[in-house]
Design a protein around this motif. Structure first.
Motif, PDB file in Angstrom:
ATOM      1  N   LYS A 268       1.622 -42.677 -29.300  1.00 57.82           N
ATOM      2  CA  LYS A 268       2.430 -43.013 -28.090  1.00 57.82           C
ATOM      3  C   LYS A 268       2.615 -44.307 -28.073  1.00 57.82           C
ATOM      4  O   LYS A 268       3.754 -45.157 -27.952  1.00 57.82           O
ATOM      5  CB  LYS A 268       1.922 -42.342 -27.006  1.00 57.82           C
ATOM      6  CG  LYS A 268       2.921 -42.526 -25.832  1.00 57.82           C
ATOM      7  CD  LYS A 268       2.318 -41.887 -24.640  1.00 57.82           C
ATOM      8  CE  LYS A 268       2.234 -40.314 -24.791  1.00 57.82           C
ATOM      9  NZ  LYS A 268       1.816 -39.519 -23.565  1.00 57.82           N
ATOM     10  N   GLU A 269       1.397 -45.102 -27.900  1.00 60.71           N
ATOM     11  CA  GLU A 269       1.337 -46.665 -27.384  1.00 60.71           C
ATOM     12  C   GLU A 269       2.174 -47.342 -28.682  1.00 60.71           C
ATOM     13  O   GLU A 269       3.043 -48.428 -28.397  1.00 60.71           O
ATOM     14  CB  GLU A 269      -0.087 -47.121 -27.488  1.00 60.71           C
ATOM     15  CG  GLU A 269      -0.886 -46.718 -26.224  1.00 60.71           C
ATOM     16  CD  GLU A 269      -0.105 -46.932 -24.832  1.00 60.71           C
ATOM     17  OE1 GLU A 269       0.621 -48.114 -24.816  1.00 60.71           O
ATOM     18  OE2 GLU A 269       0.293 -45.910 -24.191  1.00 60.71           O
ATOM     19  N   LEU A 270       2.014 -47.243 -29.955  1.00 61.70           N
ATOM     20  CA  LEU A 270       2.609 -47.745 -30.953  1.00 61.70           C
ATOM     21  C   LEU A 270       4.142 -47.637 -30.907  1.00 61.70           C
ATOM     22  O   LEU A 270       4.750 -48.507 -31.136  1.00 61.70           O
ATOM     23  CB  LEU A 270       2.042 -47.214 -32.215  1.00 61.70           C
ATOM     24  CG  LEU A 270       2.595 -48.037 -33.337  1.00 61.70           C
ATOM     25  CD1 LEU A 270       2.101 -49.542 -33.370  1.00 61.70           C
ATOM     26  CD2 LEU A 270       1.834 -47.708 -34.911  1.00 61.70           C
ATOM     27  N   VAL A 271       4.548 -46.341 -30.629  1.00 62.52           N
ATOM     28  CA  VAL A 271       6.029 -46.024 -30.455  1.00 62.52           C
ATOM     29  C   VAL A 271       6.288 -46.936 -29.275  1.00 62.52           C
ATOM     30  O   VAL A 271       7.687 -47.576 -29.364  1.00 62.52           O
ATOM     31  CB  VAL A 271       6.279 -44.625 -30.242  1.00 62.52           C
ATOM     32  CG1 VAL A 271       7.569 -44.226 -29.671  1.00 62.52           C
ATOM     33  CG2 VAL A 271       5.901 -43.919 -31.340  1.00 62.52           C
ATOM     34  N   ARG A 272       5.932 -46.891 -28.342  1.00 61.08           N
ATOM     35  CA  ARG A 272       6.155 -47.824 -27.254  1.00 61.08           C
ATOM     36  C   ARG A 272       6.362 -49.410 -27.474  1.00 61.08           C
ATOM     37  O   ARG A 272       7.300 -49.747 -26.903  1.00 61.08           O
ATOM     38  CB  ARG A 272       5.382 -47.517 -25.741  1.00 61.08           C
ATOM     39  CG  ARG A 272       5.749 -48.322 -24.687  1.00 61.08           C
ATOM     40  CD  ARG A 272       4.624 -48.056 -23.605  1.00 61.08           C
ATOM     41  NE  ARG A 272       4.894 -46.678 -23.122  1.00 61.08           N
ATOM     42  CZ  ARG A 272       5.893 -46.213 -22.171  1.00 61.08           C
ATOM     43  NH1 ARG A 272       6.600 -47.023 -21.701  1.00 61.08           N
ATOM     44  NH2 ARG A 272       5.842 -44.985 -21.593  1.00 61.08           N
TER      45      ARG A 272
END
Length: 352
Positions: A310-314
């Motif tokens: 999730k954090e990488l996608v964001r």
């Protein structure tokens, strides 16, 4: 050959004495902006309507239709009736094509001219001289849609190895004369991907490498060439190649020009590794290039769509949106609303 300058009213010609002209019927309503036809054109079309009503197909009909066409080469009904008459009277189609050479050279942007030529070739089946004629026509107007479309029809219709053999060389010559010629870029894509061009036993990887190398070289010469960027995207999409494979090439074009990488006359100039696969922008380049910025944003969206953290996608989406914002507010403000739309679309990749 009938010449408008030597026109004699048809009513004064003995060979037309059996025909009663049919004036144009405007109906019961007076047009708000009537077309003021010249007397010569009005005279000829009045007799054409009479011939059309009668259904006559003869040598004098060919003379009449040529006369009208030379005054108005966009009159589709006259062209079609002329073509039907040519076939009915078994006229010499080679001679008709010679006449078309003269008319087409004067009316390159008239669709009906090229359509009539196409109909003739369906009977003559002599495509090779047409490639020469087209090449000469493109010297007069190198971006004429009708001329390029006709060339593509010739190639696809006859689909002959000898016709295809020189097409890549031809389009490279056209691009060497004007590398911003969008029509030539489109034709190259047609030749490589859409027409089954015979290029030997080249496999997908060989074609992909050749097209990427060719396009990168042209972009290094003129980075702000939208036609080349569109071609590059097309190559990747047609071959199913991820945009991220070109990240190393595109990044330098998406940023202000780094002059430390440019060669200078100084003996103390910095040593820079040269990557032949990823040519750098020319020293005259106006950077950053909006198309490159968008390309990098697409790469970031591609990474976000494939990510599972999730954090990488964001992070990828945030970086992409910063690039879209820069396009909307600084580098491509004419399309501000579009870039704002792209930001919203990218944000959908963030799963809550």
């Amino acid at each position: 050959m009938v010449s408008p300058e030597d026109h004699e009213p048809y009513g004064e010609k003995p060979e037309w004495s059996d025909i009663s002209p049919v004036p144009q019927d405007e109906g019961s309503f007076v047009p708000m902006a009537p077309i003021i036809y010249g007397d010569e054109y009005k005279d000829a079309t009045n007799y054409f309507r009479a011939i059309l009503k009668k259904g006559e197909q003869s040598k004098r009909v060919l003379d009449l239709t040529e006369h009208i066409i030379r005054m108005n080469p966009s009159h589709y009904t006259v062209w079609q009736y002329r073509y039907d008459t040519l076939l009915a009277v078994k006229s010499d189609l080679d001679a008709e094509l010679d006449m078309m050479n003269d008319i087409a050279s004067k009316h390159l942007k008239t669709y009906q001219v090229w359509h009539h030529r196409r109909l003739l070739l369906t009977h003559l089946r002599k495509p090779r001289p047409e490639l020469v004629f087209i090449a000469n026509a493109l010297q007069e107007d190198a971006k004429n849609y009708h001329t390029w479309a006709y060339r593509q029809w010739i190639l696809a219709e006859f689909n002959d190895d000898d016709l295809w053999a020189g097409e890549l060389a031809f389009v490279e010559k056209m691009l060497s004369e004007d590398l911003r010629n969008n029509s030539a870029w489109h034709h190259r894509f047609f030749v490589v991907f859409d027409s089954g061009v015979r290029t030997g036993d080249e496999d997908r990887e060989v074609v992909l490498k050749r097209e990427l190398s060719f396009t990168k070289e042209k972009l290094s010469m003129a980075p702000n060439n939208a036609s080349a960027w569109n071609f590059l995207r097309g190559v990747l999409e047609r071959t199913g190649t991820p945009f991220s494979t070109l990240e190393g090439f595109v990044i330098p074009y998406s940023r202000p020009l780094d002059r430390s990488t440019l060669p200078t006359a100084s003996s103390e100039a910095p040593v820079v590794d040269v990557d032949l696969e990823n040519p750098l922008p020319s020293p005259q380049s106006q950077l950053p290039c909006p198309q490159a910025i968008e390309f990098v944003a697409d790469i970031l969206e591609e990474k976000a769509a494939a990510g599972d953290e999730k954090e990488l996608v964001r992070s990828f989406v945030d970086q992409a949106n910063e690039l879209y914002k820069s396009l909307a507010t600084e580098y491509d403000t004419m399309r501000q609303r579009y870039w704002e739309f792209r930001q919203k679309e990218a944000s959908k990749l963030i799963v809550s």
